[in-house]
Design a protein around this motif. Structure first.
Motif, short mmCIF file in Angstrom:
data_model
loop_
_atom_site.label_atom_id
_atom_site.label_comp_id
_atom_site.label_asym_id
_atom_site.label_seq_id
_atom_site.Cartn_x
_atom_site.Cartn_y
_atom_site.Cartn_z
N VAL B 34 -11.45 96.18 -153.01
CA VAL B 34 -10.06 95.76 -153.13
C VAL B 34 -9.87 95.04 -154.45
O VAL B 34 -10.56 94.07 -154.73
N LEU B 35 -8.96 95.54 -155.26
CA LEU B 35 -8.59 94.77 -156.44
C LEU B 35 -7.49 93.81 -156.02
O LEU B 35 -6.38 94.22 -155.70
N ASN B 36 -7.84 92.54 -155.96
CA ASN B 36 -6.90 91.56 -155.42
C ASN B 36 -5.86 91.18 -156.47
O ASN B 36 -6.11 90.33 -157.32
N PHE B 37 -4.73 91.82 -156.42
CA PHE B 37 -3.68 91.55 -157.40
C PHE B 37 -3.19 90.11 -157.31
O PHE B 37 -2.69 89.54 -158.27
N ALA B 38 -3.35 89.50 -156.12
CA ALA B 38 -2.84 88.15 -155.91
C ALA B 38 -3.87 87.08 -156.29
O ALA B 38 -3.67 85.91 -156.00
N HIS B 39 -4.97 87.49 -156.95
CA HIS B 39 -6.03 86.51 -157.20
C HIS B 39 -5.52 85.33 -158.03
O HIS B 39 -5.80 84.19 -157.72
N ALA B 40 -4.78 85.66 -159.08
CA ALA B 40 -4.27 84.57 -159.92
C ALA B 40 -3.23 83.74 -159.18
O ALA B 40 -2.98 82.59 -159.55
N GLY B 74 -6.93 82.02 -148.20
CA GLY B 74 -7.48 83.31 -148.61
C GLY B 74 -8.17 84.02 -147.46
O GLY B 74 -7.94 85.21 -147.23
N ALA B 75 -9.00 83.28 -146.72
CA ALA B 75 -9.70 83.90 -145.59
C ALA B 75 -8.70 84.40 -144.56
O ALA B 75 -8.85 85.49 -143.99
N ALA B 76 -7.64 83.62 -144.32
CA ALA B 76 -6.62 84.03 -143.35
C ALA B 76 -5.91 85.29 -143.83
O ALA B 76 -5.63 86.20 -143.03
N VAL B 77 -5.63 85.35 -145.14
CA VAL B 77 -4.97 86.55 -145.67
C VAL B 77 -5.84 87.77 -145.44
O VAL B 77 -5.36 88.84 -145.04
N GLU B 78 -7.16 87.61 -145.68
CA GLU B 78 -8.05 88.76 -145.48
C GLU B 78 -8.05 89.17 -144.01
O GLU B 78 -7.90 90.35 -143.68
N ARG B 79 -8.18 88.19 -143.13
CA ARG B 79 -8.34 88.50 -141.71
C ARG B 79 -7.08 89.11 -141.10
O ARG B 79 -7.16 90.10 -140.38
N TYR B 80 -5.93 88.49 -141.39
CA TYR B 80 -4.71 88.92 -140.70
C TYR B 80 -3.82 89.83 -141.52
O TYR B 80 -2.93 90.47 -140.97
N GLY B 81 -4.03 89.87 -142.83
CA GLY B 81 -3.18 90.72 -143.65
C GLY B 81 -3.89 91.95 -144.14
O GLY B 81 -3.45 93.08 -143.93
N LEU B 82 -5.01 91.73 -144.81
CA LEU B 82 -5.68 92.83 -145.50
C LEU B 82 -6.43 93.75 -144.55
O LEU B 82 -6.45 94.97 -144.73
#
Lengths: 421, 315
Positions: B34-40, B74-82
């Motif tokens: 995954v290229l995380n566009f939201a990283h910044a 970030g972890a929540a975004v991965e778990r519930y979004g990504l």
């Protein structure tokens, strides 16, 4: 003749709608919006040639839109100042398209070797490079101010001066129809089909003997042509091209339109362009949080559907075609599901609006207007009210979505049952 | 001479900040594709959280808590979004993170407003650490450099020496085998994502007060971080380090020396006083070109060597 009408009925209808629209919406605001919609329909369809049909996610397609806009503006200025020969304004979109094609061929060659993430990154790189250049190459781009132009140049055949917006409306809608038809025809050609094949299974395409790079490159170049055409229309519409037309924001707008409208079928981007432009011009005055809602809508669509809004509509097509009475049983679950979504949204939007109000106000005023009511955003009552709407709304969504999905599955099962001999 | 030393020093500093973002991004990319566009955007959240926390209890607690909060988000975004999007493929994941970046920027504007917030350097650090040939060097910048080098070393020890780090390394190349050995790959993904975001958050805490804490900070820095991981080679921490330092130093040198490009054009017989479009080229300077250079390198790299400096596979 009858067969012709039946086969091309959609296009005739679109042509009729296009002619009639300015008589229905006569205000200057409406015409301006229609013009913008026309430009963005072309641009988002061009974008969808890449994303939906070719499987290439671009963050920089506005580059061709914007560059063509700048060239068109300079061309118009050149004609106006008599250092360029006269060229009919009506045909300028072709010029813009050729500019888009020129850059699309060059940049497309290096960026279409791979699709997917790599392609997305290269497109972002080119977009950022171009955005930075707009501030460096001052003579051509004129920095943040952009280029002003005047579309009223040269002779005026039949009294068409392109002065009033309504003249531009007919220019834009003519080109919009032509470009839409051309892009639709392209999806039906062997090239269009191969483009879909490259999207779905590039490895197999290579085995069959095609070059995936060539097909992507061609798709990219053609898409840039139409993006450039849209850019020229944009320049003619606003008589101004600014640096924001080149950057990530404009590309992101096209991406939102295409994905929310639906990338998987041809009308999706059209739907998205109309919906988002309409909402943008009407909602952005009412609420500061409009972009937030747009972003959330986009994320929800990415998470739960692949076909966007038009995909949601078209997934009911087999039911409609088989027996519309099957919808009868779906009415109640659908109404409940949609109703609870609206209730939950009302609560959430209320809270967002109050947060926005409190954080962006310049005075100590705490009385906000929410849903046509005056509420004191600093007191607890409206918050409790919003929470009291949101919580049961969300709970209702959790209860009503499964029956909604069930009723759809049952209807589809019934359709399949009837198709079986 | 002192200009050279100082701009290299500042370049190192900027480069180390870029590396802190790039290391998380490249780990996430090589692990999950995954290229995380939201990283910044997580970098930006780190800065804003630090601003908020430092207003209440000071800079140092902010340095600890802000990255932690960012990591959990970030972890929540991965778990519930990504994770639900994963089944739709990498393009959908990229779209999801693009939407996320957009939404985070809007939320930040909603809460903290559109203008920069006064997130300042802590008082105790706002002094000159040393003065050399009449130029002051602030203590905070020295601290930034020290902190980023420390984090960099800790990261390498973590990846190379700890058991978790070894599992991550294994999951980078052989996710299926790691999974069949009984490790919960889903959990590894979630915590790596959270960890990468927390690293970006640290960068936000220590860089936000120097670079400026404003809603557009994510979108200005984000694309450059992509450039860093592509030039360095996806999945390579060493590559990310070298590319980050290279871009940081190059950026600072081209701005502080601000050379005109006219002498090059003069070789082709271009006159100094020209009219029209050529005027842009005659007036070009390296400082003006500085924002373009990273992307120029990105494009050149992707054309000439798609795997990047130290990458083991083509992007």
């Amino acid at each position: 003749m009858a067969g012709l009408v039946r086969r091309h009925g959609m296009w005739v209808a679109a042509f009729a709608v296009m002619l009639v629209l300015p008589w229905i919406f006569q205000t200057g605001f409406a015409i301006t919006m229609l013009n913008q919609i026309g430009v963005l329909i072309v641009f988002s369809l061009a974008y969808n040639m890449l994303l939906g049909q070719g499987g290439m996610l671009s963050f920089g397609h506005a580059l061709y839109f914007g560059i063509a806009g700048y060239f068109t503006a300079h061309f118009l200025n050149g004609v106006g100042e008599d250092w360029l020969p006269y060229f009919p304004v009506t045909l300028l979109p072709i010029f813009g398209g050729l500019i888009g094609l020129f850059f699309g061929i060059g940049i497309g060659f290096v960026s279409t070797r791979r699709a997917g993430t790599v392609f997305a990154m290269i497109s972002l790189g080119f977009a950022e490079m171009a955005t930075a250049l707009t501030l460096i190459l001052v003579v051509f781009f004129n920095g943040e101010e952009g280029i002003q132009t005047d579309r009223m140049v040269g002779p005026e055949p039949l009294g068409i001066t392109f002065g009033p917006d309504i003249h531009v409306y007919y220019l834009i809608s003519f080109w919009c129809l032509v470009a839409t038809a051309a892009m639709y025809v392209l999806t039906r050609t062997p090239f269009g089909r191969m483009s879909n094949a490259v999207r779905d299974n590039p490895e197999r395409v290579e085995f069959v003997g095609y070059s995936t790079h060539r097909i992507r490159w061609l798709a990219f170049a053609l898409s840039s042509f139409f993006a450039g055409l849209a850019g020229a229309l944009h320049a003619l519409n606003f008589e101004h091209v600014g640096f924001e037309t080149i950057g990530l924001e404009q590309s992101g707008l096209a991406l939102f339109m295409v994905w929310i409208g639906g990338a998987r079928n041809f009308v999706g981007p059209i739907l998205g362009a109309i919906l988002i432009t309409y909402l943008n011009s009407n909602l952005s005055d009412i609420t500061d949080a409009w972009y937030l809602y747009l972003g959330i809508l986009f994320m929800v669509i990415v998470m739960f559907t692949q076909g966007g809004l038009s995909g949601l509509v078209f997934m009911h097509e087999p039911i409609w075609k088989t027996d519309y009475r099957l919808f009868g049983r779906m009415m109640a679950p659908y109404a409940l599901g949609i109703g609870s979504t609206i209730i939950a949204a009302i609560g959430v939007i209320g809270m967002f609006e109050m947060i926005y109000f409190l954080s962006t106000r310049v005075t100590e005023e705490t009385i906000a207007v929410l849903y046509w009511m005056e509420v004191d955003a600093a007191s607890a009552l409206p918050w409790i009210a919003c929470a009291a709407i949101t919580a049961p709304g969300v709970a209702a969504c959790r209860r009503t979505y499964p029956p909604m999905a069930n009723s759809y599955n049952e209807a589809i099962a019934a359709v399949k049952g009837r198709m079986a001999p | 001479m002192e200009v050279l030393v100082f701009s290299i020093f500042n370049g190192l500093l900027y480069g180390m900040l870029l590396f802190m973002l790039a290391s998380g991004l490249t780990l996430i990319f090589s692990l999950m594709g995954v290229l995380n566009f939201a990283h910044a955007s997580f970098f930006m959240l780190g800065a804003y959280f630090a601003y908020q926390i430092s207003g209440f209890i000071g800079f140092w607690p902010g340095l600890v808590f802000a990255p932690l909060i960012v990591g959990v988000i970030g972890a929540a975004v991965e778990r519930y979004g990504l994770r639900p999007v994963h089944k739709f493929g990498h393009v959908a994941e990229l779209l999801f993170t693009f939407g996320l970046a957009f939404v985070i920027e809007e939320v930040v504007q909603m809460i903290w407003g559109k203008v920069p917030v006064p997130y300042d350097i802590p008082e105790t650090m706002n002094v000159a650490a040393f003065t050399w040939r009449g130029l002051d060097y602030s203590a905070y910048r020295l601290f930034m450099l020290g902190a980023s080098v420390a984090i960099f070393l800790a990261l390498f020890v973590f990846i190379a020496k700890t058991r978790t780090g070894l599992i991550i390394q294994a999951a980078l190349t052989h996710p299926n085998i790691v999974s069949s050995l009984g490790h919960d790959v889903g959990k590894i993904f979630m915590w790596t994502f959270g960890f990468g975001c927390a690293l970006a958050g640290v960068a936000g805490v220590i860089g936000g007060n120097v670079l400026g804490t404003e809603p557009s900070m994510a979108i200005t820095l984000g694309p450059i971080v992509f450039v860093v991981i592509v030039i360095g080679g996806l999945g390579s921490l060493w590559g990310a380090l070298i590319a980050a330092l290279f871009i940081g130093i190059m950026d600072n040198l081209s701005i502080s020396y601000d050379l005109s490009l006219y002498p090059v054009l003069a070789l082709f017989g271009v006159e100094r006083e020209v009219e029209g479009i050529m005027q842009d080229l005659v007036n070009l300077t390296t400082a003006g070109l500085a924002p373009v250079l990273p992307y120029l390198f990105l494009v050149l790299m992707l054309i000439l060597r798609p795997r990047g400096l130290f990458g083991t596979r083509d992007v």
